[in-house]
Design a protein around this motif. Sequence first.
Motif, PDB file in Angstrom:
ATOM      1  N   ARG A  67      17.139   7.369  47.062  1.00 23.72           N
ATOM      2  CA  ARG A  67      17.535   8.575  47.696  1.00 23.72           C
ATOM      3  C   ARG A  67      18.436   7.871  48.889  1.00 23.72           C
ATOM      4  O   ARG A  67      19.198   9.058  49.564  1.00 23.72           O
ATOM      5  CB  ARG A  67      16.367   9.476  48.189  1.00 23.72           C
ATOM      6  N   GLU A  68      18.261   6.853  49.148  1.00 27.95           N
ATOM      7  CA  GLU A  68      19.134   6.270  50.337  1.00 27.95           C
ATOM      8  C   GLU A  68      20.626   5.940  49.919  1.00 27.95           C
ATOM      9  O   GLU A  68      20.911   5.860  48.875  1.00 27.95           O
ATOM     10  CB  GLU A  68      18.325   5.001  50.955  1.00 27.95           C
ATOM     11  N   ASN A  69      21.449   5.453  50.834  1.00 26.34           N
ATOM     12  CA  ASN A  69      22.604   4.776  50.504  1.00 26.34           C
ATOM     13  C   ASN A  69      22.793   3.449  49.905  1.00 26.34           C
ATOM     14  O   ASN A  69      22.762   2.540  50.676  1.00 26.34           O
ATOM     15  CB  ASN A  69      23.660   5.158  51.759  1.00 26.34           C
ATOM     16  N   LEU A  70      22.176   3.417  48.628  1.00 30.43           N
ATOM     17  CA  LEU A  70      22.060   1.955  48.085  1.00 30.43           C
ATOM     18  C   LEU A  70      23.343   1.668  47.373  1.00 30.43           C
ATOM     19  O   LEU A  70      23.988   2.419  46.827  1.00 30.43           O
ATOM     20  CB  LEU A  70      21.079   2.143  47.094  1.00 30.43           C
ATOM     21  N   ASN A  71      23.429   0.339  47.470  1.00 29.74           N
ATOM     22  CA  ASN A  71      24.559  -0.344  46.548  1.00 29.74           C
ATOM     23  C   ASN A  71      24.133  -1.509  46.142  1.00 29.74           C
ATOM     24  O   ASN A  71      23.417  -2.278  46.955  1.00 29.74           O
ATOM     25  CB  ASN A  71      25.923  -0.222  47.092  1.00 29.74           C
ATOM     26  N   LEU A  72      24.728  -2.326  45.212  1.00 29.55           N
ATOM     27  CA  LEU A  72      24.287  -3.727  44.851  1.00 29.55           C
ATOM     28  C   LEU A  72      24.497  -4.661  45.961  1.00 29.55           C
ATOM     29  O   LEU A  72      23.697  -5.617  46.196  1.00 29.55           O
ATOM     30  CB  LEU A  72      25.315  -4.160  43.722  1.00 29.55           C
ATOM     31  N   LYS A  73      25.629  -4.475  46.876  1.00 26.11           N
ATOM     32  CA  LYS A  73      25.782  -5.550  47.874  1.00 26.11           C
ATOM     33  C   LYS A  73      24.586  -5.506  49.123  1.00 26.11           C
ATOM     34  O   LYS A  73      23.813  -6.431  49.490  1.00 26.11           O
ATOM     35  CB  LYS A  73      26.973  -5.279  48.439  1.00 26.11           C
ATOM     36  N   SER A  74      24.307  -4.109  49.329  1.00 25.52           N
ATOM     37  CA  SER A  74      23.131  -3.981  50.211  1.00 25.52           C
ATOM     38  C   SER A  74      21.882  -4.537  49.630  1.00 25.52           C
ATOM     39  O   SER A  74      20.892  -5.177  50.546  1.00 25.52           O
ATOM     40  CB  SER A  74      22.949  -2.499  50.750  1.00 25.52           C
ATOM     41  N   ILE A  75      21.437  -4.165  48.381  1.00 23.35           N
ATOM     42  CA  ILE A  75      20.130  -4.822  48.114  1.00 23.35           C
ATOM     43  C   ILE A  75      20.247  -6.239  47.755  1.00 23.35           C
ATOM     44  O   ILE A  75      19.234  -6.836  47.937  1.00 23.35           O
ATOM     45  CB  ILE A  75      19.843  -3.966  46.550  1.00 23.35           C
ATOM     46  N   ALA A  76      21.339  -6.841  47.492  1.00 22.04           N
ATOM     47  CA  ALA A  76      21.337  -8.286  47.271  1.00 22.04           C
ATOM     48  C   ALA A  76      21.152  -8.884  48.651  1.00 22.04           C
ATOM     49  O   ALA A  76      20.655 -10.042  48.708  1.00 22.04           O
ATOM     50  CB  ALA A  76      22.707  -8.631  46.809  1.00 22.04           C
ATOM     51  N   PRO A  92      25.273 -11.073  45.319  1.00 23.98           N
ATOM     52  CA  PRO A  92      25.638  -9.736  44.396  1.00 23.98           C
ATOM     53  C   PRO A  92      26.125  -9.811  43.044  1.00 23.98           C
ATOM     54  O   PRO A  92      25.614  -8.911  42.179  1.00 23.98           O
ATOM     55  CB  PRO A  92      26.795  -8.806  45.414  1.00 23.98           C
ATOM     56  N   VAL A  93      26.782 -10.812  42.789  1.00 23.92           N
ATOM     57  CA  VAL A  93      27.390 -10.867  41.537  1.00 23.92           C
ATOM     58  C   VAL A  93      26.180 -11.428  40.671  1.00 23.92           C
ATOM     59  O   VAL A  93      26.062 -10.980  39.462  1.00 23.92           O
ATOM     60  CB  VAL A  93      28.613 -11.867  41.395  1.00 23.92           C
ATOM     61  N   TYR A  94      25.394 -12.345  41.189  1.00 25.26           N
ATOM     62  CA  TYR A  94      24.459 -12.979  40.236  1.00 25.26           C
ATOM     63  C   TYR A  94      23.317 -11.783  40.079  1.00 25.26           C
ATOM     64  O   TYR A  94      22.746 -11.669  39.203  1.00 25.26           O
ATOM     65  CB  TYR A  94      23.548 -14.156  41.079  1.00 25.26           C
ATOM     66  N   LEU A  95      23.205 -10.948  41.107  1.00 24.14           N
ATOM     67  CA  LEU A  95      21.952 -10.012  41.086  1.00 24.14           C
ATOM     68  C   LEU A  95      22.509  -9.012  39.903  1.00 24.14           C
ATOM     69  O   LEU A  95      21.758  -8.663  38.877  1.00 24.14           O
ATOM     70  CB  LEU A  95      21.978  -9.350  42.472  1.00 24.14           C
ATOM     71  N   GLY A  96      23.731  -8.760  39.935  1.00 25.80           N
ATOM     72  CA  GLY A  96      24.192  -7.520  38.880  1.00 25.80           C
ATOM     73  C   GLY A  96      24.110  -8.093  37.521  1.00 25.80           C
ATOM     74  O   GLY A  96      23.684  -7.496  36.478  1.00 25.80           O
TER      75      GLY A  96
END
Length: 527
Positions: free
Chosen positions: A432-441, A448-452
Amino acid sequence: MYKVLLVDDEMFVRKGLLNLIDWEALGYEICGEADNGEEALALMDECQPDLVVTDIRMPVLDGLGLIAAVVNQRQWNPAFIIVSGYHDFKYAQQALRYGVNDYILKPIDEEELTATLRKLASVLGMRKLATLAGGSHVTASIMEALLHGSCQERDISQYAAAIGLPQESRFVYVLAELHPAVPDQAPEWSAKDVVCALQPLADRSDSRIPMYEQSPGMYGVLLDLRRLAAEQGDLSAMSVYQSLRWALSKVKDAAVTLYVGQTVNRLQDVKESYQSANEALSYEFAEDGRDIILIDDVRGTPLYYFDMAQELYASLLEQLEENDEKAYTASIDKLFAVFREQRFAPNAVTNAITRCVIGVINIIRKMDGDENELQSLPAMLDWQSRHVRLEGLRQLMTAFAAEAAGLILRLRGEQAKGGIEKIRKYIEANYRENLNLKSIASIFYMNPVYLGQLFRKTYGVYFNDFLLGLRVKEAKQLLRQTDLRMYEIAEKVGFANADYFVTQFEKLEHMTPTDYRNKLRGRTGKP
């Protein structure tokens, strides 16, 4: 190592003995435990102990009964130490009658027992001495006096006659190290094998050849060079050594290295030859590849006693963690080249190998792994007792490194799987928060690329699609259960823009949020 059988009906006494004494440091190993004399007798064939440490008062068969049975059956010839809580002269008298080596009262004094074991080790070593003339045993006291230089000059003639050697000749003490055919196996040699190998040499020269087992796989022989060389028609000592090495190597068709002490002219000076042969042993890796190492050739040549280079150690561990087989194999080869080129002493080689093994173990433990999964670990921890040459040790090290690298790779995969599970749970709890791959990484300290890539490989779906699925699923529930407006639902499921929410919802459900709500109400079209 001398094998020890512990016999006492009280388990805590046996365990106390195990922990009280550093058995290995004194040259002993515990081969078995028994509750009473009858159990001990049953273990005798299996264990074949060199020493039995026993209590007297035990059920079924007491200590004196055990000793009597062993003495009378004559199948075994171990030494005995009695440890008893009863200061009874009759017991002690009977024990001495059976030839018991010592009688120690409980509570056991560590220093007293240690001193007894040290003294007894010498006796046990002398029992292993044998001569090849008719298989008779060399008197332990004579050989002990010769090897340790405690014989008196006035007694030399009697000693010489007893062991069948002249008082003066060209004597030399030679250590024979028998190498295993396969590096990860301990040498399968026995004193009997060595005796059989030396028998033809002794017979041809009509000479006795006293033999001493210094440790499993390491035997010392006392040679009368003058008599042996004359028999071969070659007065050079080297011809005798070559014949000795050839005879020993044929027993198990394996490699043999001889370490030759200095030659002495008098029997009473054999101690000097004995000590110098053991000095030659310190050149076993510096002179790797030589089958016969003479102390006269190597004495005074430099040996390296320090640690391996930190850079090489660090590089090797890093390459193992990276599972770079070509790189870590090259580093191991370089390490062993350094051993040869810098003439590492045995202790320096041991320290370097131990440091590498401990480094690998620490890596595995930090990754929550168990080093005992490595089948090659026991051989690496016990390589010294296997009497391997440098090439054999290199093979052991390379096999260990390959297995360790594989385990580290597997542990990393398990860690990654565990880590991605944590990330998934985080997304499910915070979509529900403003999440994206970069912020979680960033939160989980990952690229971020490896996480994806890892997320898609693990769950078979792209990160953005997974996140969208969670948000749309929640939006549908709100559409079903509430009368919230579209912008309110968009905010609650993590969309900052209501129009973008509608677009993404339609992309996944092939209808707008309003159409979905109207469908539930039995209506079509827009409200």
